[in-house]
Design a protein around this motif. Structure first.
Motif, PDB file in Angstrom:
ATOM      1  N   LEU A  96       0.809  -1.209   0.000  1.00  0.00           N
ATOM      2  CA  LEU A  96       0.000   0.000   0.000  1.00  0.00           C
ATOM      3  C   LEU A  96       0.849   1.269   0.000  1.00  0.00           C
ATOM      4  CD1 LEU A  96      -2.697  -1.088   2.622  1.00  0.00           C
ATOM      5  CD2 LEU A  96      -2.939  -1.013   0.126  1.00  0.00           C
ATOM      6  N   ARG A  97       1.936   1.238   0.788  1.00  0.00           N
ATOM      7  CA  ARG A  97       2.834   2.401   0.852  1.00  0.00           C
ATOM      8  C   ARG A  97       4.257   1.916   1.079  1.00  0.00           C
ATOM      9  NH1 ARG A  97       0.992   8.114   2.966  1.00  0.00           N
ATOM     10  NH2 ARG A  97       3.254   8.284   2.703  1.00  0.00           N
ATOM     11  N   LEU A 102       1.213   3.986   7.105  1.00  0.00           N
ATOM     12  CA  LEU A 102      -0.168   3.633   6.793  1.00  0.00           C
ATOM     13  C   LEU A 102      -1.160   4.442   7.623  1.00  0.00           C
ATOM     14  CD1 LEU A 102       0.030  -0.269   6.585  1.00  0.00           C
ATOM     15  CD2 LEU A 102       0.587   1.426   4.833  1.00  0.00           C
ATOM     16  N   GLN A 106      -5.901   2.026   6.329  1.00  0.00           N
ATOM     17  CA  GLN A 106      -5.027   1.078   5.637  1.00  0.00           C
ATOM     18  C   GLN A 106      -4.597  -0.055   6.556  1.00  0.00           C
ATOM     19  OE1 GLN A 106      -2.193   4.016   4.207  1.00  0.00           O
ATOM     20  NE2 GLN A 106      -2.817   3.642   2.076  1.00  0.00           N
ATOM     21  N   GLU A 109      -7.269  -2.457   6.512  1.00  0.00           N
ATOM     22  CA  GLU A 109      -7.221  -3.229   5.267  1.00  0.00           C
ATOM     23  C   GLU A 109      -6.219  -4.375   5.377  1.00  0.00           C
ATOM     24  OE1 GLU A 109      -7.018  -1.153   1.440  1.00  0.00           O
ATOM     25  OE2 GLU A 109      -7.423   0.693   2.542  1.00  0.00           O
ATOM     26  N   LEU A 145      -4.382  -7.141  -1.386  1.00  0.00           N
ATOM     27  CA  LEU A 145      -4.340  -5.736  -0.992  1.00  0.00           C
ATOM     28  C   LEU A 145      -3.992  -4.827  -2.162  1.00  0.00           C
ATOM     29  CD1 LEU A 145      -2.542  -5.318   2.460  1.00  0.00           C
ATOM     30  CD2 LEU A 145      -4.810  -4.518   1.832  1.00  0.00           C
ATOM     31  N   ARG A 146      -3.003  -5.236  -2.961  1.00  0.00           N
ATOM     32  CA  ARG A 146      -2.553  -4.406  -4.079  1.00  0.00           C
ATOM     33  C   ARG A 146      -3.612  -4.310  -5.170  1.00  0.00           C
ATOM     34  NH1 ARG A 146       2.733  -3.351  -5.132  1.00  0.00           N
ATOM     35  NH2 ARG A 146       2.616  -4.030  -7.297  1.00  0.00           N
TER      36      ARG A 146
END
Length: 250
Positions: A96-97, A102, A106, A109, A145-146
Motif C-alpha cells: 500500500l505504501r 499507513l 489502511q 485493510e 491488498l494491491r
C-alpha cells in the motif's frame, strides 16, 4: 487486455518470441521445458528485462517506458517476496505504501486481508516463523491488498507438498476472482494448469505460443508438449479429465 506485440527477447544466444493477447480475468499457465524462457517472459512483462523488439501493452498502453514499480501488476516468486526482517503486517503494508506510513484505514485493510487468507492475528509475526503454506497465504494476502489487474507467478508453490499446493491453488483462484486479475502462472506441473488455468501457453523452441484452452491442449497435445510430458498421444496416460481433475489413466 495484455498484448505481446511482436515481442522478441534475447539474452546471449537465447531468443524467445511471442505475439498474442489475453483479456482481463484470463488464467494462463506457461508450460515448457526448463530453460525455454517461461521466467524470462515474466521478467520482461514485469519490466526487469527490456525486449529486443516488439512491445508489451496493457489496455493499449505501452509498458516499455514504465519502471517495474509503476507497472499495473504484482509478481510472486518461489520465495514469496517476503522480507524476513519485517512483520507480516509490514510486508503487506508495503503493498500500500513503500514508506509504511499507513493510515488507520489502511491498517484495517491489512488486518482484513490477513483474515481473508486465514492468517488473522498473524500480523506481528515475521516470515521465518511461518510454514511454507502460511508464507504463501501471506504473499497472496499482499496481492489481494494491491489489487493490480495483472498477476505474474513464477512457480510460487513448487516447494509445497501436493495437498498444500492444491490448497494454495484454490486460494489463488479466490484471490484472482476477488481482484479480477489476469494471471500468468509458470508451472512445470500439467496438473496445476488443469486445476487453475483456463488456457495454456506452451513455451518451447524459442516461442511462447498463443494460449490454447487447457482441456483441448492436453487432450490433443502438440509434439513439443508430448515430448515435454513424456507421453505418447492417444495412450491411457495421456487422458485428461475436466478442470479440477487429473492427468493419467487407469
Amino acid at each position: 487486455m495484455l498484448r505481446l506485440e511482436g515481442l522478441v527477447l534475447e539474452q546471449g544466444d537465447f531468443r524467445l518470441c511471442a505475439d498474442w493477447q489475453i483479456g482481463p480475468g484470463a488464467r494462463v499457465a506457461l508450460i515448457g521445458p526448463s530453460g525455454a524462457g517461461k521466467s524470462t517472459l515474466l521478467a520482461a512483462i514485469a519490466g526487469f528485462l527490456a525486449p529486443r523488439a516488439g512491445r508489451i501493452l496493457w489496455q493499449g498502453q505501452d509498458l516499455g517506458p514504465l519502471p517495474p514499480g509503476a507497472r499495473p501488476l504484482s509478481i510472486l516468486f518461489q520465495d514469496q517476496n517476503l522480507f524476513p526482517h519485517l512483520t507480516l503486517a509490514q510486508n503487506l503494508g508495503l503493498g500500500l505504501r513503500a514508506d509504511l506510513k499507513l493510515s488507520p484505514d489502511q491498517r484495517v485493510e491489512v488486518d482484513a486481508a490477513l483474515e481473508r487468507v486465514g492468517l488473522g492475528g498473524f500480523g506481528p509475526r515475521k516470515p521465518p516463523a511461518l510454514s511454507g503454506g502460511q508464507a504463501g497465504r501471506a504473499a497472496l494476502a499482499r496481492v489481494l491488498l494491491r489489487a493490480r489487474p495483472l498477476l505474474l507467478l513464477d512457480e510460487p508453490f513448487a516447494a509445497l507438498g501436493p495437498a498444500l499446493k492444491d490448497e494454495m491453488l484454490a486460494l489463488l483462484a479466490e484471490v484472482a476472482s476477488a481482484t479480477g486479475a489476469a494471471v500468468l502462472m509458470v508451472t512445470h506441473a500439467p496438473e496445476d494448469a488443469l486445476r487453475f488455468a483456463d488456457s495454456v501457453s506452451l513455451v518451447a523452441g524459442g516461442e511462447a505460443a498463443a494460449p490454447v484452452p487447457v482441456e483441448r491442449i492436453f487432450a490433443d497435445p502438440p509434439e513439443a508438449l508430448r515430448d515435454y510430458m513424456g507421453r505418447a498421444p492417444g495412450t491411457a496416460t495421456g487422458a485428461v479429465t475436466g478442470k479440477g481433475g487429473r492427468i493419467g489413466g487407469a
